[in-house]
Design a protein around this motif. Structure first.
Motif, PDB file in Angstrom:
ATOM      1  N   LEU B  14       0.818  -1.215   0.000  1.00 39.10           N
ATOM      2  CA  LEU B  14       0.000   0.000   0.000  1.00 39.10           C
ATOM      3  C   LEU B  14       0.854   1.269   0.000  1.00 39.10           C
ATOM      4  N   HIS B  96     -14.332   1.272  -0.590  1.00 39.21           N
ATOM      5  CA  HIS B  96     -13.655   2.121   0.389  1.00 39.21           C
ATOM      6  C   HIS B  96     -13.078   3.326  -0.328  1.00 39.21           C
ATOM      7  N   GLU B  98      -9.766   5.766  -1.084  1.00 47.02           N
ATOM      8  CA  GLU B  98      -8.304   5.723  -1.062  1.00 47.02           C
ATOM      9  C   GLU B  98      -7.793   7.156  -1.073  1.00 47.02           C
ATOM     10  N   CYS B 127     -13.029  -2.942   4.729  1.00 44.42           N
ATOM     11  CA  CYS B 127     -12.010  -2.446   3.799  1.00 44.42           C
ATOM     12  C   CYS B 127     -11.392  -1.095   4.163  1.00 44.42           C
ATOM     13  N   SER B 129     -10.323   0.081   6.714  1.00 44.98           N
ATOM     14  CA  SER B 129      -9.296   0.044   7.757  1.00 44.98           C
ATOM     15  C   SER B 129      -7.882   0.006   7.185  1.00 44.98           C
ATOM     16  N   SER B 130      -7.726  -0.481   5.961  1.00 47.77           N
ATOM     17  CA  SER B 130      -6.372  -0.615   5.390  1.00 47.77           C
ATOM     18  C   SER B 130      -5.831   0.695   4.807  1.00 47.77           C
ATOM     19  N   TYR B 131      -6.705   1.689   4.624  1.00 50.06           N
ATOM     20  CA  TYR B 131      -6.292   2.868   3.872  1.00 50.06           C
ATOM     21  C   TYR B 131      -6.216   4.139   4.711  1.00 50.06           C
TER      22      TYR B 131
END
Lengths: 119, 226
Positions: B14, B96, B98, B127, B129-131
């Motif tokens: 990422l 989500h 970005e 989703c 949560s990762s960005y």
């Protein structure tokens, strides 16, 4: 489900590194943290799709699960978290948010396709 | 047979998002904008909560909002009633937001003219949560109708957030919401997390949250000036 876009990023990163090194890749090794927010099974499925029509087609994604490690202030040491549902030291029970490991989402190695052995 | 040859590469998947998020955070700091993002499951009352927030904060602050949604622009239309600048980010099939989407959406906005920017993420507890979006503060919303164990079911998003907001408190008695059990679930996945319990409909508990936001904003301004 965002695993497909993650898988596509993995393929992009692996291809870029492979091209730079002039190698052909048979497997991609990934470190996947328990707090990365990525579901492993969905990612493995998506990887195959993301590889289609690229030089990585037919390659394998090998996932290394990375558990969460926290630092416990009370015990003054790193501890392996037992569950992501309980952020507390497994030894003394003190709550902790001091995360040292577990958010990884990293391509860490490429396996080089060996030339077929000829007699 | 020899072992397969391994080449170490170490690439953060990422990274591209993280680089843009870092640039956004720096831009927010330089222009003195305090950025708050909202995540929750669909139907937890994000838009009603945000509409109240924009309306109430507007007399004192220059506020604006970005709202992410899969398909419709209904949320932006609702939020536009607050008279604050609102822009919709329609993600299509993406579940989500970005950092790049936030950057694009802000391209024609002058951040110097803003104090507070709210970013409403797509309704999804997995989703987003990762960005990293470059935000200063991430709020995770959970309504009293969703069940007290929601944090245990979605620990990663609660862990990635800074503050929890329990919404629709006016329905708490009707659904026999167990506050103590909810509080325990939250503290279990995110020790020390600050929690606000409120109702956007009746206004109960909103003042406390507005005061909190004001303090956070003032702190950020103080730090930015140093």
């Amino acid at each position: 489900m965002h695993e497909l876009s993650i898988a596509m990023s993995i393929v992009d990163a692996a291809l870029e590194e492979a091209q730079r090194r002039g190698i052909q890749v048979s497997a991609v090794h990934l470190r996947l943290g328990a707090l990365s927010g990525v579901v492993k099974d969905a990612l493995l499925f998506s990887y195959e799709v993301a590889c289609q029509d690229t030089p990585l087609q037919g390659s394998q994604l090998i996932v290394e699960d990375v558990p969460v490690i926290v630092f416990c202030l009370q015990c003054q040491k790193e501890q392996l978290l037992q569950s992501v549902q309980l952020f507390a030291c497994p030894e003394c029970g003190a709550p902790t948010m001091n995360v040292r490991q577990g958010k990884e989402l990293e391509v860490f190695a490429l396996e080089v396709k060996e030339e077929e052995v000829r007699r | 047979m020899s072992e397969p040859r391994l080449v170490e590469v170490r690439r953060n998947v990422l990274k591209q998002n993280d680089v843009i998020a870092r640039a956004l955070r720096e831009q927010f700091r330089a222009t003195g904008v305090f950025v708050v993002s909202l995540v929750s499951s669909p139907g937890s009352g994000k838009t009603a909560f945000l509409e109240k927030t924009l309306t109430q904060m507007q007399p004192r602050y220059r506020v604006a909002a970005l709202v992410g949604d899969l398909a419709t622009e209904n949320d932006a239309t609702r939020l536009a009633r607050s008279k604050a600048p609102v822009k919709q980010i329609t993600t299509g099939t993406l579940c989500h937001l970005e950092a790049a989407m936030v950057q694009n959406a802000l391209a024609d906005w002058d951040l110097n003219k803003l104090d507070l920017l709210f970013i409403e993420n797509v309704g999804n507890l997995v989703c987003p949560s990762s960005y990293d979006l470059g935000e200063n503060l991430r709020l995770v919303l959970m309504s009293v109708t969703e069940g007290e164990d929601k944090p245990l079911k979605y620990p990663t998003i609660f862990n990635s957030a800074d503050v929890a907001i329990i919404t629709k408190n006016e329905l708490a008695a009707a659904v026999e919401f167990d506050w103590e059990s909810a509080r325990k679930s939250i503290q279990s996945v995110r020790p020390g997390m600050q929690i606000f319990r409120l109702s956007a409909k009746t206004g109960e508990g909103m003042e406390e949250y507005f005061d909190f936001l004001s303090r956070q904003f003032a702190e950020q301004r103080a730090v930015a000036k140093i």
